[in-house]
Design a protein around this motif. Sequence first.
Motif, PDB file in Angstrom:
ATOM      1  N   SER A 263       0.784  -1.212   0.127  1.00  0.00           N
ATOM      2  CA  SER A 263       0.061  -0.140  -0.042  1.00  0.00           C
ATOM      3  C   SER A 263       0.903   1.315   0.010  1.00  0.00           C
ATOM      4  O   SER A 263       0.427   2.175  -0.579  1.00  0.00           O
ATOM      5  CB  SER A 263      -0.893   0.201   1.104  1.00  0.00           C
ATOM      6  OG  SER A 263      -0.184   0.077   2.437  1.00  0.00           O
ATOM      7  N   TYR A 300      -3.847  -7.327  -3.203  1.00  0.00           N
ATOM      8  CA  TYR A 300      -3.132  -6.072  -3.668  1.00  0.00           C
ATOM      9  C   TYR A 300      -3.862  -5.851  -5.286  1.00  0.00           C
ATOM     10  O   TYR A 300      -3.978  -4.554  -5.579  1.00  0.00           O
ATOM     11  CB  TYR A 300      -1.653  -6.047  -3.601  1.00  0.00           C
ATOM     12  CG  TYR A 300      -1.346  -5.566  -2.170  1.00  0.00           C
ATOM     13  CD1 TYR A 300      -1.570  -4.245  -1.658  1.00  0.00           C
ATOM     14  CD2 TYR A 300      -0.605  -6.685  -1.537  1.00  0.00           C
ATOM     15  CE1 TYR A 300      -0.998  -4.064  -0.285  1.00  0.00           C
ATOM     16  CE2 TYR A 300      -0.311  -6.497  -0.113  1.00  0.00           C
ATOM     17  CZ  TYR A 300      -0.249  -4.924   0.369  1.00  0.00           C
ATOM     18  OH  TYR A 300       0.139  -4.876   1.526  1.00  0.00           O
ATOM     19  N   LEU A 303      -6.940  -4.248  -4.969  1.00  0.00           N
ATOM     20  CA  LEU A 303      -6.829  -2.734  -4.600  1.00  0.00           C
ATOM     21  C   LEU A 303      -6.300  -1.944  -5.875  1.00  0.00           C
ATOM     22  O   LEU A 303      -7.133  -0.795  -6.010  1.00  0.00           O
ATOM     23  CB  LEU A 303      -5.786  -2.638  -3.560  1.00  0.00           C
ATOM     24  CG  LEU A 303      -6.036  -2.987  -2.159  1.00  0.00           C
ATOM     25  CD1 LEU A 303      -4.816  -2.638  -1.160  1.00  0.00           C
ATOM     26  CD2 LEU A 303      -7.172  -2.217  -1.595  1.00  0.00           C
TER      27      LEU A 303
END
Length: 438
Positions: A263, A300, A303
């Motif tokens: 992130s 991820y 995301l």
Amino acid sequence: MMAVTKRHPGRVCVVVLGDVGRSPRMCYHAQSLASRGHPVDVVGYMRKDAEKLAVARSATLYPLWQVPGWISGCPGLLAYLLKALWQAVVLFIILMTLPHFSSLLMQNPPGVPAMPVCWLACRLRRARLVVDWHNYSYTIMALSVGRQSPLVKITRWLEGVFGRRADANLCVTRAMQQDLAKNWGVVAEPLHDRPAARFHPIPPEETHELFVRLGKIYQAFSTTVPDRTAFTERHADGSVALFDDRPGLLVSGTSWTEDEDFSVLLHALQEYESAREEGGHDLPRLVCVITGRGPLKEFYCQLMERKHWNHVEVLTPWLEEDDYPRLLASADLGVSLHTSSSGLDLPMKVVDMFGAGLPVCAFDFKCLSELVEHGENGFVFNSASQLAEQLIAWFRGFPHSQQMAALRRRFRQRIGEFRSQGWEANWERHARHLFDDV
């Protein structure tokens, strides 16, 4: 006169209780041993295309039997115990049925159940046990179950007990050498990672060929014009040139595990996108390639799919083993988000990037200075905002930024000095005697 007995290099068994393809240091060990005449057996988990690995040309591969799926379906603690028992039995059977070896080199982590099993097999087969410490098993386990867990305490105890009982130990940093001696009385020889020979700068022609292949799969690398990619063009005389208005190419490799918070990179890329949207016309479009496999990849990727960027594109390909070094050598900047559960190991991906001549931005932690020196051979950051600032500064005015010209020259010089100390010479100096003296 007495006849002189000629000594032959002893057989060495290399053990990885994990994916051999994702354990480059152990593969380098195996290749170095084989190049010096040692017959080498590699025991570990193998993916389906394991025969394509470079180490398969140097060693005999013995795949571990996969843990049955029903074990994963058991409750947490029971699943862990059954998995450890399965791995212990399978590893012991294979080690006891291999051709006789004079030395066994095992990777830690994972050290449980590998370390007790390897120690027992070496005692029964009268072989020498060498442990190569990449990190600590108990600190990695603590990321998911907490440091106060009984499993963590048992794992820490086992690592200390069998680390002291090993015949020799290697480790990846001076900081780890000191920690092993202080806390467990383990005497280890530091063997810093160095890039293998396949990691080196490449000419534009190789870059162009790589991008042509990638362009057949990923639109970010392709154009509709023959002999052109999004980054390169082949001229009529066969020469290749990079475009001045090409995108910036950012690359990062990961195992998609808890000790790498991706992130941070996503937030930094968002800040880069915002800077470009808010009038940063001297910032190029950015193609970010993230390679690797691991348990958190899908999380991820979900995301990233929610991002709607106009000037940043993220790709997550799985590259052929020989194409990964070419990608690093063709990129403009690398990023490492490795933080280390113990703070005592160093990111192998940065070593590979330096081998390819690629400067890096690396997340800071306790002993990173043994590899990356801020402002000398790369950048060090502690937050997404710092990483974003470094990306913006590096790519502003790309590719002919006068502001960064002196810094780029300094990075190239220092990385060149690092590259001059290759894996083979380093291994010869610090590790060879552990196997030749048996």
